[in-house]
Design a protein around this motif. Structure first.
Motif, short mmCIF file in Angstrom:
data_model
loop_
_atom_site.label_atom_id
_atom_site.label_comp_id
_atom_site.label_asym_id
_atom_site.label_seq_id
_atom_site.Cartn_x
_atom_site.Cartn_y
_atom_site.Cartn_z
N ARG A 29 26.00 22.84 -42.85
CA ARG A 29 25.75 21.58 -43.57
C ARG A 29 24.25 21.38 -43.76
N TYR A 30 23.94 20.53 -44.72
CA TYR A 30 22.55 20.12 -44.93
C TYR A 30 22.57 18.62 -45.19
N TRP A 31 22.06 17.86 -44.21
CA TRP A 31 22.06 16.41 -44.30
C TRP A 31 20.65 15.89 -44.52
N VAL A 32 20.54 14.81 -45.29
CA VAL A 32 19.26 14.21 -45.62
C VAL A 32 19.18 12.82 -44.98
N ALA A 33 18.07 12.56 -44.31
CA ALA A 33 17.87 11.28 -43.62
C ALA A 33 17.37 10.21 -44.59
N CYS A 60 16.18 7.70 -50.34
CA CYS A 60 17.42 7.71 -51.12
C CYS A 60 18.18 9.02 -50.92
N PRO A 61 18.83 9.20 -49.77
CA PRO A 61 19.50 10.48 -49.53
C PRO A 61 20.53 10.84 -50.58
N GLU A 62 21.18 9.83 -51.17
CA GLU A 62 22.23 10.13 -52.14
C GLU A 62 21.67 10.81 -53.38
N ILE A 63 20.44 10.46 -53.77
CA ILE A 63 19.82 11.11 -54.93
C ILE A 63 19.41 12.54 -54.58
N VAL A 64 18.81 12.70 -53.41
CA VAL A 64 18.40 14.04 -52.97
C VAL A 64 19.62 14.94 -52.80
N MET A 65 20.72 14.38 -52.29
CA MET A 65 21.94 15.17 -52.11
C MET A 65 22.42 15.79 -53.42
N GLY A 66 22.38 15.01 -54.49
CA GLY A 66 22.81 15.54 -55.78
C GLY A 66 21.95 16.70 -56.23
N ILE A 106 26.89 25.47 -49.18
CA ILE A 106 26.62 24.63 -48.03
C ILE A 106 27.12 23.20 -48.28
N LYS A 107 27.68 22.57 -47.24
CA LYS A 107 28.09 21.17 -47.35
C LYS A 107 26.84 20.30 -47.37
N VAL A 108 26.86 19.23 -48.14
CA VAL A 108 25.67 18.39 -48.34
C VAL A 108 26.02 16.96 -47.97
N GLY A 109 25.15 16.33 -47.18
CA GLY A 109 25.48 14.99 -46.73
C GLY A 109 24.27 14.13 -46.43
N SER A 110 24.57 12.93 -45.99
CA SER A 110 23.54 11.96 -45.59
C SER A 110 23.52 11.87 -44.08
N GLY A 111 22.33 11.85 -43.54
CA GLY A 111 22.21 11.79 -42.09
C GLY A 111 21.17 10.77 -41.64
#
Length: 342
Positions: free
Chosen positions: A41-45, A57-63, A72-77
């Motif tokens: 996984r790769y999560w963004v804080a 804005c993790p949701e923007i970076v996730m996209g 890889i799975k992509v998420g917010s952390g």
């Protein structure tokens, strides 16, 4: 090949020049590296008004990450839920799930992700949501994310757009036992954030979460899912790893004193260490010792010990260094030690 899955949580440090735009570019580069290396996984804080971290804005970076990676799975952390409408968060993540089916994680937490002033600004013209209402936000988020809000709920019958996408995988984050009852009662995964603080976290936190877990009908998570998150710096020697870790360690010591600044070079941090009070020097040592540092083999041993202690098979790793390439190399060395592509 190790039976432990390794994942990444990225705080998007503002590297070298403290340019936050460069920090976001580094996040994309590191995500592509992690995808190729075999991280799970790769999560963004999420951080606000924090000079050292670049991503509010993790949701923007996730996209962006999902678009430039393959598997890889992509998420917010994690999404700091107290700032936002659960309905809007659910729509954002179901939209991401529509574009990248089966790859989206919605990790959320109760921390503010910044100081009091940005929290007030995020809520303006209303007041920030107090901790007593957090369970209400979680209940709504879970219902909206699944597009199964109960009829008796305040928003019963309300549909979420896109209505025909899948549900993102839901996880809640906590640095102690405070979130396990909510996680278990709503059937979401739990991440124990060992990298936050230096207080004791007994293994019972995870076992109690598993014991209390109640799956949500129709959820892809029908059994309790838990992982730990650890700060790790991997280098060619223990001495080099501890040297590199000094940057984040000094930042944490200063943040505890209310000083939020950029990530300083490690040599500068060790010079400044000499000017700290004896109590702050002790805090520096305790904080650095709470990180996993060392050679690839030493880091693997320490992480395997942590995984065994908490009885988990996945560790999500955070690394903060002054230089981006040192951070990327740390993840490369760790992947090699665990034979992720093996």
């Amino acid at each position: 090949m190790s039976n432990i899955k390794l994942s990444v949580v990225d705080q998007s440090p503002a590297h070298e020049t403290n340019s936050q735009t460069y920090g976001l570019q580094c996040t994309l580069e590191l995500a592509k590296t992690a995808d190729k290396l075999g991280y799970h996984r790769y999560w963004v804080a999420e951080h606000h008004a924090t000079p050292s971290y670049s991503s509010p804005c993790p949701e923007i970076v996730m996209g962006q990450i999902a678009a430039c990676t393959d598997r890889i799975k992509v998420g917010s952390g994690g999404i700091m839920l107290s700032h936002y409408s659960p309905y809007k968060v659910a729509e954002v993540f179901r939209t991401l799930e529509a574009f990248y089916p089966g790859r989206i994680d919605l990790g959320f937490g109760r921390a503010p992700g910044g100081a009091a002033l940005p929290s007030r600004a995020l809520a303006h013209p209303h007041q920030p949501v107090g901790p007593e209402r957090y369970p209400e936000l979680v209940e709504a988020l879970v219902g909206f994310a699944d597009n199964k809000i109960p009829d008796e709920h305040l928003f019963g019958g309300l549909q979420v757009t896109p209505s025909d996408s899948g549900s993102p995988e839901l996880w809640t984050l906590g640095s102690a036992a405070g979130s396990i009852e909510l996680a278990a009662s709503y059937g979401v995964g739990f991440v124990l954030a060992l990298f936050i603080g230096t207080h004791e976290r007994p293994a019972e936190i995870i076992s109690n979460y598993r014991r209390m877990f109640k799956p949500r009908p129709g959820s892809p998570m029908q059994t309790p899912q838990a992982m730990i998150s650890s700060a790790v710096i991997c280098a060619d020697s223990k001495e080099e790893a501890e040297f590199l870790a000094s940057s984040h360690t000094y930042w944490k010591v200063m943040a505890a004193q209310g000083v939020r600044e950029g990530i300083r070079p490690p040599a500068e941090c060790l010079d400044l260490f000499k000017k700290l009070s004896p109590a702050a020097q002790e805090e520096f040592t305790v904080t650095r010792n709470a990180m996993v540092t060392g050679t690839p083999e030493q880091c693997r041993t320490q992480l395997e010990e942590q995984a065994a202690f908490y009885d988990v098979d996945e560790i999500i790793v955070v690394a903060v260094t002054h230089e981006f390439e040192k951070r990327r190399q740390s993840y490369e060395k760790l992947a090699q030690a665990f034979d992720l592509n093996g």
